[in-house]
Design a protein around this motif. Structure first.
Motif, PDB file in Angstrom:
ATOM      1  N   ASP A  29      -9.888 -11.327  -8.874  1.00 47.90           N
ATOM      2  CA  ASP A  29      -8.718 -10.611  -8.384  1.00 47.90           C
ATOM      3  C   ASP A  29      -8.915  -9.129  -8.637  1.00 47.90           C
ATOM      4  O   ASP A  29      -9.518  -8.728  -9.635  1.00 47.90           O
ATOM      5  CB  ASP A  29      -7.441 -11.072  -9.111  1.00 47.90           C
ATOM      6  N   TYR A  30      -8.400  -8.296  -7.746  1.00 47.20           N
ATOM      7  CA  TYR A  30      -8.504  -6.855  -7.863  1.00 47.20           C
ATOM      8  C   TYR A  30      -7.122  -6.240  -7.715  1.00 47.20           C
ATOM      9  O   TYR A  30      -6.212  -6.873  -7.201  1.00 47.20           O
ATOM     10  CB  TYR A  30      -9.452  -6.286  -6.793  1.00 47.20           C
ATOM     11  N   GLN A  31      -6.980  -5.031  -8.169  1.00 44.66           N
ATOM     12  CA  GLN A  31      -5.720  -4.319  -8.074  1.00 44.66           C
ATOM     13  C   GLN A  31      -5.955  -3.010  -7.337  1.00 44.66           C
ATOM     14  O   GLN A  31      -7.024  -2.420  -7.439  1.00 44.66           O
ATOM     15  CB  GLN A  31      -5.191  -4.040  -9.482  1.00 44.66           C
ATOM     16  N   CYS A  32      -4.960  -2.579  -6.587  1.00 47.40           N
ATOM     17  CA  CYS A  32      -5.073  -1.369  -5.796  1.00 47.40           C
ATOM     18  C   CYS A  32      -3.870  -0.489  -6.121  1.00 47.40           C
ATOM     19  O   CYS A  32      -2.769  -0.992  -6.318  1.00 47.40           O
ATOM     20  CB  CYS A  32      -5.077  -1.769  -4.325  1.00 47.40           C
ATOM     21  N   ALA A  33      -4.062   0.808  -6.220  1.00 46.65           N
ATOM     22  CA  ALA A  33      -2.967   1.749  -6.481  1.00 46.65           C
ATOM     23  C   ALA A  33      -3.119   2.922  -5.522  1.00 46.65           C
ATOM     24  O   ALA A  33      -4.209   3.207  -5.041  1.00 46.65           O
ATOM     25  CB  ALA A  33      -3.009   2.233  -7.927  1.00 46.65           C
ATOM     26  N   GLN A  79       6.631  -0.865   1.685  1.00 48.00           N
ATOM     27  CA  GLN A  79       5.236  -1.157   1.398  1.00 48.00           C
ATOM     28  C   GLN A  79       4.322  -0.400   2.341  1.00 48.00           C
ATOM     29  O   GLN A  79       4.705  -0.043   3.443  1.00 48.00           O
ATOM     30  CB  GLN A  79       4.977  -2.662   1.490  1.00 48.00           C
ATOM     31  N   LEU A  80       3.117  -0.165   1.869  1.00 44.09           N
ATOM     32  CA  LEU A  80       2.076   0.481   2.649  1.00 44.09           C
ATOM     33  C   LEU A  80       1.012  -0.574   2.907  1.00 44.09           C
ATOM     34  O   LEU A  80       0.425  -1.113   1.968  1.00 44.09           O
ATOM     35  CB  LEU A  80       1.481   1.669   1.875  1.00 44.09           C
ATOM     36  N   GLY A  81       0.805  -0.905   4.165  1.00 46.01           N
ATOM     37  CA  GLY A  81      -0.204  -1.894   4.521  1.00 46.01           C
ATOM     38  C   GLY A  81      -1.563  -1.230   4.670  1.00 46.01           C
ATOM     39  O   GLY A  81      -1.684  -0.190   5.308  1.00 46.01           O
ATOM     40  N   PHE A 103       3.120  -1.434  -2.776  1.00 48.26           N
ATOM     41  CA  PHE A 103       4.573  -1.383  -2.790  1.00 48.26           C
ATOM     42  C   PHE A 103       5.040  -0.094  -3.436  1.00 48.26           C
ATOM     43  O   PHE A 103       4.481   0.336  -4.444  1.00 48.26           O
ATOM     44  CB  PHE A 103       5.134  -2.589  -3.553  1.00 48.26           C
ATOM     45  N   LEU A 104       6.072   0.508  -2.864  1.00 46.91           N
ATOM     46  CA  LEU A 104       6.636   1.718  -3.427  1.00 46.91           C
ATOM     47  C   LEU A 104       7.162   1.420  -4.827  1.00 46.91           C
ATOM     48  O   LEU A 104       7.816   0.405  -5.058  1.00 46.91           O
ATOM     49  CB  LEU A 104       7.784   2.223  -2.539  1.00 46.91           C
ATOM     50  N   ASP A 105       6.863   2.298  -5.759  1.00 47.52           N
ATOM     51  CA  ASP A 105       7.317   2.135  -7.134  1.00 47.52           C
ATOM     52  C   ASP A 105       8.805   2.459  -7.216  1.00 47.52           C
ATOM     53  O   ASP A 105       9.211   3.603  -7.040  1.00 47.52           O
ATOM     54  CB  ASP A 105       6.515   3.059  -8.050  1.00 47.52           C
TER      55      ASP A 105
END
Length: 133
Positions: A29-33, A79-81, A103-105
Motif C-alpha cells: 500500500d502507498y500513500q499520496c499527499a 477530492q482531487l482525482g 481528499f481536502l483536509d
C-alpha cells in the motif's frame, strides 16, 4: 438551469511526465499527499525558493475557498482525482495504472458536522458514516 460542462479529457492540474525513484509493488500500500504552491524558481543550491508571505496568504485564501465549497456543495467532501499513467509506445496511448484520490483536509472541528452517503467503498453496511479523512 443550464448544465455546466466539465471536459473529462482536460484535467485542472497536470504534469507532463513523472519518473518514480523506485518501482511500485502490487502487494504494497502507498500513500499520496498534495499541496498547493506557486512555482518560485530555484536558488543557487538547486532547491526551490520559498514562497513569499503574499504567496502563502494567497494559497491560504485558495484553500479557504475550497473548504467553503466542500462544506456548501460537497457535504464536507472535496477530492482531487489523479490519473497515473505509464508511457506507452511513441505517439501511442499511455495506459492508466492507477486512479488515486486526494481528499481536502477538513479541520477536525468541522468533520463532526458532516456525514457522507455510503457508496459501497467500505465495509460498513450503514446508510451513512463519517468521512474517512
Amino acid at each position: 438551469m443550464e448544465k455546466i460542462k466539465i471536459g473529462g479529457s482536460k484535467p485542472h492540474f497536470g504534469n507532463n511526465q513523472l519518473r518514480l525513484g523506485g518501482g511500485l509493488k502490487k502487494d504494497h500500500d502507498y500513500q499520496c499527499a498534495g499541496w498547493l504552491q506557486f512555482r518560485t524558481g530555484k536558488g543557487e543550491d538547486g532547491r526551490q525558493l520559498p514562497q513569499t508571505n503574499e504567496q502563502r496568504a494567497a494559497i491560504q485564501e485558495a484553500y479557504q475557498t475550497l473548504l467553503d465549497l466542500a462544506l456548501k456543495h460537497g457535504n464536507g467532501q472535496l477530492q482531487l482525482g489523479l490519473s497515473i499513467k505509464e508511457k506507452g509506445e511513441p505517439g501511442g496511448v499511455w495506459p492508466v495504472l492507477e486512479r488515486p484520490l486526494l481528499f481536502l483536509d477538513i479541520p477536525e472541528d468541522l468533520r463532526q458536522n458532516y456525514s457522507r452517503p455510503n457508496f459501497g467503498d467500505d465495509d460498513d453496511s450503514s446508510e451513512t458514516d463519517r468521512p474517512q479523512f
